[in-house]
Scaffold this motif. Structure first.
Motif, PDB file in Angstrom:
ATOM      1  N   GLN A 303      20.436 -18.790 -32.503  1.00  0.00           N
ATOM      2  CA  GLN A 303      19.189 -19.199 -33.162  1.00  0.00           C
ATOM      3  C   GLN A 303      19.378 -20.514 -33.928  1.00  0.00           C
ATOM      4  O   GLN A 303      18.485 -21.374 -33.923  1.00  0.00           O
ATOM      5  CB  GLN A 303      18.732 -18.104 -34.125  1.00  0.00           C
ATOM      6  N   LEU A 304      20.540 -20.679 -34.572  1.00  0.00           N
ATOM      7  CA  LEU A 304      20.799 -21.922 -35.300  1.00  0.00           C
ATOM      8  C   LEU A 304      20.847 -23.122 -34.355  1.00  0.00           C
ATOM      9  O   LEU A 304      20.327 -24.203 -34.682  1.00  0.00           O
ATOM     10  CB  LEU A 304      22.112 -21.802 -36.070  1.00  0.00           C
ATOM     11  N   ILE A 305      21.482 -22.947 -33.209  1.00  0.00           N
ATOM     12  CA  ILE A 305      21.582 -24.048 -32.239  1.00  0.00           C
ATOM     13  C   ILE A 305      20.201 -24.445 -31.738  1.00  0.00           C
ATOM     14  O   ILE A 305      19.907 -25.634 -31.530  1.00  0.00           O
ATOM     15  CB  ILE A 305      22.503 -23.642 -31.072  1.00  0.00           C
ATOM     16  N   LYS A 306      19.340 -23.464 -31.557  1.00  0.00           N
ATOM     17  CA  LYS A 306      17.976 -23.750 -31.107  1.00  0.00           C
ATOM     18  C   LYS A 306      17.249 -24.647 -32.112  1.00  0.00           C
ATOM     19  O   LYS A 306      16.588 -25.629 -31.737  1.00  0.00           O
ATOM     20  CB  LYS A 306      17.222 -22.437 -30.909  1.00  0.00           C
ATOM     21  N   THR A 307      17.384 -24.329 -33.401  1.00  0.00           N
ATOM     22  CA  THR A 307      16.741 -25.171 -34.423  1.00  0.00           C
ATOM     23  C   THR A 307      17.482 -26.489 -34.602  1.00  0.00           C
ATOM     24  O   THR A 307      16.861 -27.512 -34.948  1.00  0.00           O
ATOM     25  CB  THR A 307      16.685 -24.421 -35.768  1.00  0.00           C
ATOM     26  N   GLU A 310      16.011 -29.075 -32.354  1.00  0.00           N
ATOM     27  CA  GLU A 310      14.734 -29.587 -32.844  1.00  0.00           C
ATOM     28  C   GLU A 310      14.958 -30.590 -33.973  1.00  0.00           C
ATOM     29  O   GLU A 310      14.290 -31.633 -34.034  1.00  0.00           O
ATOM     30  CB  GLU A 310      13.862 -28.427 -33.330  1.00  0.00           C
ATOM     31  N   ILE A 311      15.909 -30.279 -34.863  1.00  0.00           N
ATOM     32  CA  ILE A 311      16.203 -31.192 -35.981  1.00  0.00           C
ATOM     33  C   ILE A 311      16.740 -32.514 -35.449  1.00  0.00           C
ATOM     34  O   ILE A 311      16.351 -33.599 -35.917  1.00  0.00           O
ATOM     35  CB  ILE A 311      17.210 -30.539 -36.946  1.00  0.00           C
ATOM     36  N   ILE A 312      17.637 -32.463 -34.460  1.00  0.00           N
ATOM     37  CA  ILE A 312      18.220 -33.685 -33.893  1.00  0.00           C
ATOM     38  C   ILE A 312      17.138 -34.543 -33.245  1.00  0.00           C
ATOM     39  O   ILE A 312      17.134 -35.778 -33.381  1.00  0.00           O
ATOM     40  CB  ILE A 312      19.324 -33.337 -32.884  1.00  0.00           C
ATOM     41  N   ALA A 313      16.221 -33.903 -32.537  1.00  0.00           N
ATOM     42  CA  ALA A 313      15.137 -34.652 -31.893  1.00  0.00           C
ATOM     43  C   ALA A 313      14.307 -35.395 -32.945  1.00  0.00           C
ATOM     44  O   ALA A 313      13.948 -36.573 -32.760  1.00  0.00           O
ATOM     45  CB  ALA A 313      14.258 -33.707 -31.082  1.00  0.00           C
ATOM     46  N   LEU A 314      14.014 -34.718 -34.058  1.00  0.00           N
ATOM     47  CA  LEU A 314      13.234 -35.350 -35.130  1.00  0.00           C
ATOM     48  C   LEU A 314      14.040 -36.461 -35.800  1.00  0.00           C
ATOM     49  O   LEU A 314      13.517 -37.558 -36.073  1.00  0.00           O
ATOM     50  CB  LEU A 314      12.808 -34.304 -36.160  1.00  0.00           C
ATOM     51  N   ARG A 315      15.312 -36.213 -36.099  1.00  0.00           N
ATOM     52  CA  ARG A 315      16.153 -37.217 -36.733  1.00  0.00           C
ATOM     53  C   ARG A 315      16.339 -38.447 -35.835  1.00  0.00           C
ATOM     54  O   ARG A 315      16.389 -39.585 -36.313  1.00  0.00           O
ATOM     55  CB  ARG A 315      17.518 -36.614 -37.072  1.00  0.00           C
ATOM     56  N   SER A 316      16.472 -38.211 -34.536  1.00  0.00           N
ATOM     57  CA  SER A 316      16.621 -39.317 -33.594  1.00  0.00           C
ATOM     58  C   SER A 316      15.375 -40.184 -33.571  1.00  0.00           C
ATOM     59  O   SER A 316      15.451 -41.425 -33.524  1.00  0.00           O
ATOM     60  CB  SER A 316      16.920 -38.764 -32.195  1.00  0.00           C
ATOM     61  N   SER A 317      14.218 -39.523 -33.643  1.00  0.00           N
ATOM     62  CA  SER A 317      12.953 -40.266 -33.664  1.00  0.00           C
ATOM     63  C   SER A 317      12.841 -41.111 -34.931  1.00  0.00           C
ATOM     64  O   SER A 317      12.435 -42.284 -34.880  1.00  0.00           O
ATOM     65  CB  SER A 317      11.785 -39.281 -33.573  1.00  0.00           C
ATOM     66  N   ARG A 347      23.789 -33.874 -35.746  1.00  0.00           N
ATOM     67  CA  ARG A 347      24.532 -33.677 -34.497  1.00  0.00           C
ATOM     68  C   ARG A 347      25.862 -32.964 -34.758  1.00  0.00           C
ATOM     69  O   ARG A 347      26.281 -32.105 -33.978  1.00  0.00           O
ATOM     70  CB  ARG A 347      24.779 -35.027 -33.813  1.00  0.00           C
ATOM     71  N   GLU A 348      26.542 -33.344 -35.832  1.00  0.00           N
ATOM     72  CA  GLU A 348      27.814 -32.691 -36.166  1.00  0.00           C
ATOM     73  C   GLU A 348      27.603 -31.206 -36.468  1.00  0.00           C
ATOM     74  O   GLU A 348      28.422 -30.364 -36.095  1.00  0.00           O
ATOM     75  CB  GLU A 348      28.457 -33.380 -37.370  1.00  0.00           C
ATOM     76  N   LEU A 349      26.501 -30.897 -37.145  1.00  0.00           N
ATOM     77  CA  LEU A 349      26.218 -29.498 -37.468  1.00  0.00           C
ATOM     78  C   LEU A 349      25.958 -28.697 -36.194  1.00  0.00           C
ATOM     79  O   LEU A 349      26.428 -27.562 -36.062  1.00  0.00           O
ATOM     80  CB  LEU A 349      25.016 -29.413 -38.408  1.00  0.00           C
ATOM     81  N   MET A 350      25.234 -29.291 -35.236  1.00  0.00           N
ATOM     82  CA  MET A 350      24.998 -28.580 -33.978  1.00  0.00           C
ATOM     83  C   MET A 350      26.309 -28.411 -33.201  1.00  0.00           C
ATOM     84  O   MET A 350      26.558 -27.355 -32.602  1.00  0.00           O
ATOM     85  CB  MET A 350      23.973 -29.306 -33.112  1.00  0.00           C
ATOM     86  N   THR A 351      27.145 -29.462 -33.211  1.00  0.00           N
ATOM     87  CA  THR A 351      28.457 -29.354 -32.551  1.00  0.00           C
ATOM     88  C   THR A 351      29.274 -28.229 -33.160  1.00  0.00           C
ATOM     89  O   THR A 351      29.906 -27.434 -32.454  1.00  0.00           O
ATOM     90  CB  THR A 351      29.215 -30.688 -32.673  1.00  0.00           C
ATOM     91  N   LEU A 352      29.270 -28.162 -34.489  1.00  0.00           N
ATOM     92  CA  LEU A 352      29.998 -27.102 -35.175  1.00  0.00           C
ATOM     93  C   LEU A 352      29.467 -25.728 -34.781  1.00  0.00           C
ATOM     94  O   LEU A 352      30.246 -24.801 -34.498  1.00  0.00           O
ATOM     95  CB  LEU A 352      29.899 -27.295 -36.683  1.00  0.00           C
ATOM     96  N   HIS A 353      28.143 -25.593 -34.742  1.00  0.00           N
ATOM     97  CA  HIS A 353      27.545 -24.312 -34.366  1.00  0.00           C
ATOM     98  C   HIS A 353      27.875 -23.953 -32.912  1.00  0.00           C
ATOM     99  O   HIS A 353      28.119 -22.778 -32.600  1.00  0.00           O
ATOM    100  CB  HIS A 353      26.025 -24.366 -34.561  1.00  0.00           C
ATOM    101  N   GLU A 354      27.884 -24.947 -32.014  1.00  0.00           N
ATOM    102  CA  GLU A 354      28.215 -24.685 -30.607  1.00  0.00           C
ATOM    103  C   GLU A 354      29.653 -24.190 -30.470  1.00  0.00           C
ATOM    104  O   GLU A 354      29.923 -23.238 -29.727  1.00  0.00           O
ATOM    105  CB  GLU A 354      28.003 -25.949 -29.780  1.00  0.00           C
TER     106      GLU A 354
END
Length: 370
Positions: A303-307, A310-317, A347-354
């Motif tokens: 569930q965290l990776i899913k969000t 979404e956060i990365i997409a917004l931050r990238s924009s 991105r680092e947080l998503m990498t950590l979660h993955e």
């Protein structure tokens, strides 16, 4: 194997050699006078050397049970080694995933470096055109150097972990060796095949074999024997000369003293068996709770990776908009760096979660013994 071979020698003929010289205060005499017969008295000094050869015929299965006990003991000891080696798998997985984390952070650092380089290029043009302060350019260049320092630190950490992994797997690894990322898919199997389970079973079998050994030890033993020797007197006690002699026959031996302790020995075996059964039950209970915890952890991380995505997409924009604003001079370099770092952290947080998800799945497999 050596113990089993030594036990099998019990089936071979057993040879004992005895020698004796003695002097006694009196000897057997014949005091009845016989006509025309003179019986000389025996010598008080007597000598004998003899070899006794005994061949086992029946031992109640004692040697066979002892050999089986040695085999089961060897399997139990080998399984203990498997249990200890299994613990190294967790250490290896931690080091392996640590290297993967370094790789992901290096890739992310490269992306940040590219973003900062893009910002430097834009601000340099603005400085050359006199529409931006040189301090903005220095800020970006300082951040670029800080990013280069992070790359140095990550490469050093990766090399250290790679050396540790090489030691654990007994295989030299180059510091640039690339590792494959394990899949995060988990199995639906609910069975547990940990080496500890096999160890408990082997220990139980070993105790059951001890019960059989107790029973065999209390049975009678039969053997054939031959004894030959030379001495004075021989078998004919009335002859005072040295002469050879030989005896052959069957021998039965039954030590009833073991029966006194057999009952208690069997009770001890039963108590030890119950103790092992309780250890196995406790292990399975703890293992079951750990599996449940890992399943919950996997669900949370998914569930965290899913969000995170979404956060990365917004931050990238937001970063792309900040890039355009920096080019047009709407925001400062500091504002641009804030958005670059915000995307980097996401991105680092998503990498950590993955990687945590991969680790949780590996832990789940380790708990199940897969």
């Amino acid at each position: 194997a050596i113990n089993i071979e030594n036990l099998s020698r019990g089936y071979l003929p057993q040879v004992n050699i005895n020698a004796q010289a003695s002097y006694q205060s009196d000897v057997t005499r014949i005091s009845i006078p016989l006509p025309s017969v003179k019986v000389d008295p025996l010598s008080k000094d007597q000598y004998k050397i003899a070899a006794d050869i005994s061949q086992l015929i029946y031992d109640g299965g004692l040697i066979k049970q002892q050999q089986e006990l040695q085999r089961l003991n060897a399997k139990t000891e080998a399984q203990k080694t498997e249990v200890e080696l299994y613990k190294i798998r967790e250490r290896i997985s931690q080091v392996y995933l640590g290297i993967l984390l370094m790789d992901e952070q290096l890739r992310q650092t490269a992306l940040v470096k590219a973003d900062i380089a893009s910002g430097i290029k834009k601000v340099e043009a603005q400085v050359n055109n006199g529409v931006a302060f040189r301090s903005n350019l220095h800020l970006l260049k300082a951040e670029q150097l800080k990013n280069d320092q992070r790359i140095i630190e990550l490469n050093a950490s990766r090399k250290s972990l790679t050396d540790v992994l090489g030691i654990l797997i007994q295989q030299p690894l180059h510091e640039k060796t690339m590792l494959q990322k394990p899949g995060a898919a988990m199995t639906a199997e609910s069975t547990v095949s940990r080496p500890e389970i096999s160890l408990f079973d082997k220990q139980t079998s070993l105790l059951q074999q001890q019960k059989k050994l107790i029973a065999s030890r209390n049975l009678p033993k039969a053997s054939a024997f031959v004894q030959g020797g030379y001495g004075r007197p021989g078998l004919n006690m009335l002859k005072i000369a040295f002469e050879p002699f030989a005896i052959g026959g069957l021998r039965l031996n039954w030590n009833l003293g073991n029966l006194y302790t057999a009952k208690n020995e069997k009770k001890l075996v039963e108590l030890n068996s119950r103790n092992i059964a309780l250890q196995k039950e406790t292990f399975l209970l703890n293992n079951s709770t750990q599996v449940s915890q890992q399943l919950a952890e996997i669900d949370k991380l998914e569930q965290l990776i899913k969000t995170d995505k979404e956060i990365i997409a917004l931050r990238s924009s937001v970063k792309q908009a900040a890039n355009a604003q920096l080019e047009n001079g709407v925001i400062t370099a500091n504002d641009y760096l804030r958005e670059v770092n915000a995307e980097d952290q996401a991105r680092e947080l998503m990498t950590l979660h993955e990687l945590q998800l991969i680790q949780a799945n590996i832990n789940l497999k380790l708990l199940k013994g897969e």
